[in-house]
Design a protein around this motif. Structure first.
Motif, PDB file in Angstrom:
ATOM      1  N   VAL A 158      -6.302   7.200  -2.909  1.00  0.00           N
ATOM      2  CA  VAL A 158      -6.223   6.417  -2.032  1.00  0.00           C
ATOM      3  C   VAL A 158      -7.018   6.578  -0.581  1.00  0.00           C
TER       4      VAL A 158
ATOM      5  N   VAL B  64       0.852  -1.164   0.002  1.00  0.00           N
ATOM      6  CA  VAL B  64       0.059   0.059   0.222  1.00  0.00           C
ATOM      7  C   VAL B  64       0.920   1.351  -0.050  1.00  0.00           C
ATOM      8  N   ALA B  65       1.902   1.161   0.966  1.00  0.00           N
ATOM      9  CA  ALA B  65       2.734   2.517   1.144  1.00  0.00           C
ATOM     10  C   ALA B  65       3.617   2.743  -0.158  1.00  0.00           C
ATOM     11  N   VAL B  66       4.236   1.669  -0.749  1.00  0.00           N
ATOM     12  CA  VAL B  66       5.128   1.969  -1.824  1.00  0.00           C
ATOM     13  C   VAL B  66       4.350   2.220  -3.035  1.00  0.00           C
ATOM     14  N   ASN B  67       3.099   1.915  -3.454  1.00  0.00           N
ATOM     15  CA  ASN B  67       2.298   1.915  -4.279  1.00  0.00           C
ATOM     16  C   ASN B  67       1.687   3.369  -4.444  1.00  0.00           C
ATOM     17  N   THR B  68       1.358   3.754  -3.132  1.00  0.00           N
ATOM     18  CA  THR B  68       0.721   5.061  -3.062  1.00  0.00           C
ATOM     19  C   THR B  68       1.942   6.235  -2.886  1.00  0.00           C
ATOM     20  N   LEU B  69       3.001   6.019  -2.512  1.00  0.00           N
ATOM     21  CA  LEU B  69       4.066   6.993  -2.314  1.00  0.00           C
ATOM     22  C   LEU B  69       5.371   6.960  -2.819  1.00  0.00           C
ATOM     23  N   GLY B  70       5.384   5.658  -3.591  1.00  0.00           N
ATOM     24  CA  GLY B  70       6.760   5.397  -3.979  1.00  0.00           C
ATOM     25  C   GLY B  70       7.088   6.057  -5.297  1.00  0.00           C
TER      26      GLY B  70
ATOM     27  N   ARG C 157      -2.203   9.983  -6.860  1.00  0.00           N
ATOM     28  CA  ARG C 157      -2.562   8.656  -6.178  1.00  0.00           C
ATOM     29  C   ARG C 157      -3.113   8.865  -4.735  1.00  0.00           C
TER      30      ARG C 157
END
Lengths: 103, 234
Positions: free
Chosen positions: A71, A51-57, A67
């Motif tokens: 989310v 979740v974290a990497v696909n939202t903020l990475g 994004r």
């Protein structure tokens, strides 16, 4: 063999091996009791990281882009007990809408 | 949430649950096909790669490294780092795969982030039928998307125009929330996300997620559930 095919074969063999490792070595047997509690926590830990990497990475950086509101809107939909289909569509629509407006 | 007479989920439930994501996966398959062709990978190689590797982020990384003239070693290393998470993911599903070696191998290859997340039933349980149904659907979507991208080029433009890149974290979040029963699960989630975010700026892609798996070691803080004493031989 061309570079392209070396990469295709190299990545393919490595990925098939990595994916097969756990199920081939440990498959169908209950894990030792000591390990069960640890493995049960792998799911929330890895999912939260996804979740974290696909939202903020970004490309080796953290980025705040369209994004994030998508989310967050999905989080509201989850809170309202919306089905997964709606949650996913809400995220895509909000993100696409913001990108359409901000260009 | 934990109704006792819960119906067993079937293959079809896996297909149904993953269907909305499969549309997004076709979109990304198309853009992978386009990128791979632009990177000079030709027609056949990207399709073979989607059929064998079946892991989007690793394939994008390998193609973009070839595109900028990177070395074979760099492309393979990046892809392997990105796929390293399938090591621990494979361990989580392994106890629930009770079939023959071939069946376990097949399930293992169809275990990708989305099919794995959808097959979770909480408390570390996984449903192999849902895993297979969702995995086959995603596999078809990824390969068909790749073929379309290689053959017809840029028919949909950038999938992020359609917000498809936000669909994946939204799915993972929707599937994470029901797993947050109990204090340890919440702690593992917060720690996993924290590790991944802290490492993202400093490590190659893929490393943050595999490192986040380390958050599961919180489970070592708990003693195994004590058994009824009296030395009963069970």
């Amino acid at each position: 063999m061309s570079d392209t095919w070396t990469v295709v074969v190299g990545v393919g063999v490595a990925t098939i091996g990595i994916k097969a490792l756990g199920p081939m070595l440990l498959g169908g047997r209950p894990l030792p009791e000591r390990v069960t509690g640890v493995v049960a926590l792998l799911s929330p830990a890895l999912l939260a990281a996804l979740v974290a990497v696909n939202t903020l990475g970004g490309d080796q950086e953290l980025v705040l882009d369209a994004r994030v509101p998508g989310v967050l809107a999905a989080a509201v939909a989850i809170r309202l007990k919306a089905p997964v289909l709606i949650v996913v569509v809400v995220a895509a629509v909000v993100t696409a809408g913001i990108r359409a407006v901000t260009g | 949430m934990s109704e006792p007479a819960r119906e067993e989920r079937s293959h079809r439930d896996g297909v149904r649950a993953v269907a909305p994501l499969a549309i997004a996966v076709v979109g990304f398959g198309i853009s992978y096909g386009v990128l791979a062709r632009a990177a000079g990978m030709g027609v056949l190689a990207p399709i073979v790669m989607s059929m064998t590797t079946f892991a989007g982020s690793a394939q994008f990384a390998a193609a973009s490294i070839l595109d900028v003239g990177g070395t074979v070693a760099a492309a393979i290393t990046a892809a392997v780092l990105l796929n390293a998470r399938y090591g621990p993911i494979g361990v989580t599903v392994a106890p629930w795969l009770t079939g023959s070696a071939w069946s376990r191998f097949l399930h293992a290859q169809l275990t990708v982030d989305e099919s794995w997340a959808i097959a979770a039933e909480g408390d570390g349980r996984y449903n192999p039928r849902v895993l297979l149904g969702a995995g086959v659907t995603l596999y078809a979507a990824w390969v068909v998307g790749t073929v379309l991208g290689v053959a017809f080029g840029d028919v949909i433009g950038d999938p992020s125009t359609w917000g498809l890149d936000a669909a994946f974290p939204a799915l993972f979040l929707a599937l994470l929330v029901p797993q947050l029963r109990g204090r340890r699960a919440k702690e593992a989630a917060v720690l996993g996300a924290g590790i991944a975010l802290v490492l993202t700026p400093f490590t190659p892609a893929g490393v943050p997620i595999i490192a986040a798996a380390g958050a599961c070691l919180l489970g070592l803080l708990d003693r195994p559930t004590p058994r009824a004493d009296g030395g009963s031989a069970t």
